[in-house]
Scaffold this motif. Structure first.
Motif, short mmCIF file in Angstrom:
data_model
loop_
_atom_site.label_atom_id
_atom_site.label_comp_id
_atom_site.label_asym_id
_atom_site.label_seq_id
_atom_site.Cartn_x
_atom_site.Cartn_y
_atom_site.Cartn_z
N PRO A 37 -5.33 -6.31 -1.56
CA PRO A 37 -4.10 -6.87 -2.17
C PRO A 37 -3.98 -8.38 -2.04
N ILE A 38 -4.62 -8.96 -1.05
CA ILE A 38 -4.64 -10.42 -0.79
C ILE A 38 -3.29 -10.91 -0.29
N LEU A 39 -2.23 -10.76 -1.07
CA LEU A 39 -0.88 -11.14 -0.65
C LEU A 39 0.06 -9.94 -0.86
N LEU A 40 0.96 -9.75 0.09
CA LEU A 40 1.97 -8.69 0.01
C LEU A 40 3.35 -9.29 0.21
N ARG A 41 4.36 -8.63 -0.36
CA ARG A 41 5.72 -9.14 -0.20
C ARG A 41 6.25 -8.82 1.21
N GLY A 42 6.83 -9.83 1.85
CA GLY A 42 7.46 -9.66 3.16
C GLY A 42 8.92 -10.06 3.10
N LYS A 43 9.59 -10.06 4.23
CA LYS A 43 11.01 -10.40 4.27
C LYS A 43 11.27 -11.84 3.86
N LYS A 44 10.33 -12.73 4.19
CA LYS A 44 10.54 -14.15 3.91
C LYS A 44 9.56 -14.66 2.85
#
Length: 313
Positions: A53-60
């Motif tokens: 995925p390389i980048l995933l959505r987080g809280k910030k």
């Protein structure tokens, strides 16, 4: 998988690096001058290629996967390698060179020319090494240049070899050398003298090739009487000083020894064209910075011999 790997090009590498540094599609778009949809499309392709995925959505915001730092390191390394490959070669600093320069040359150039080259190399590149190889019939100098065993070859040929780069160095006149005691040393040589005299001659420097002197004589339908053949030009002056033989060679070689030994230099009664000396090198080294400098040293040394002012060959 092989098909997907083929799609990883320079553009995607830059996007991958920026995404893993910025952790943001929007900031990557600004940084690379792209639209956000274009960056999002590139991210999708990168996910397909890497299987990550390389980048995933987080809280910030977006966060890299565990494999992200690994991908960033290799993307950066790949981009740096591409930059080094495509960058213009930096000018050479001779004073820092530790290269071994391999020069092939016949030994009749040893008197003044080779020492001048050696002086220039030592003065400008004191950490470099110069190895001079004698050209002889056992040496395939074309192959040696191709394989890197030699960097430059100096010589004279009636027909210079093909498929090699070539630059003229200097021209020289053909003369005759005699021992100073020889009866003809003061009288001079006639054509009849030349054809009847015993001649000293060098071994051929190139296998299956007729030397310059005998080649020119053959073109005029005449030949000389060679009574002795020697492998080294350094033997010539001593032999002439103790025999009745004559040696046909270039003027610079003859006059060098006439200044220090009992040798007389006379005009040759046979017409010879000027002996033209060249330096040869292989196309694979044509743009190599260190060898450009080395060939320039050789050309400058040659310029002192006949007043040439050669540019960079």
């Amino acid at each position: 998988m092989p098909k997907l790997r083929e799609q990883l090009d320079l553009h995607l590498l830059r996007v991958l690096q920026s995404l893993l540094k910025e952790h943001s599609v929007s900031r990557t778009a600004i940084r690379l001058g792209m639209s956000q949809p274009a960056v999002s499309n590139a991210l999708r392709r990168l996910r397909e290629i890497t299987g990550d995925p390389i980048l995933l959505r987080g809280k910030k915001g977006m966060v890299p996967t565990e494999r992200g730092p690994f991908l960033l390191a290799h993307a950066t390394e790949a981009l740096q390698a591409i930059e080094r490959i495509s960058a213009t070669a930096e000018p050479m600093d001779p004073s820092q060179s530790t290269r071994v320069f391999n020069l092939g040359a016949p030994d009749y150039l040893d008197g003044a020319f080779i020492p001048d080259i050696a002086e220039r190399v030592r003065r400008q590149a004191p950490q470099a090494r110069l190895v001079v190889h004698t050209i002889n019939p056992d040496l395939d100098y074309v192959q040696a240049l191709e394989e890197g065993e030699l960097d430059v070859v100096i010589g004279n040929w009636l027909e210079p070899p093909e498929k090699l780069h070539l630059a003229r160095l200097f021209d020289d006149e053909v003369v005759c050398m005699l021992g100073r005691h020889h009866p003809l040393a003061q009288r001079g040589l006639s054509l009849q003298h030349y054809l009847e005299m015993p001649h000293l001659a060098p071994s051929a420097h190139v296998t299956d090739k007729r030397g310059f002197i005998d080649g020119c004589l053959a073109e005029q339908g005449i030949s000389r009487q060679v009574q002795m053949v020697v492998p080294y030009f350094g033997l010539v002056p001593g032999i002439l000083s103790r025999t009745d033989m004559v040696f046909t060679t270039n003027r610079q070689f003859a006059e060098y020894y006439a200044r220090i030994l009992p040798i007389t230099v006379l005009p040759c009664p046979v017409h010879f064209p000027l002996m033209r000396f060249y330096q040869l090198w292989h196309p694979r080294t044509h743009n190599a910075a260190e060898l450009l400098w080395f060939r320039r040293c050789i050309a400058q040394a040659a310029g002192r011999l006949d007043g040439l002012s050669e540019g960079t060959p």
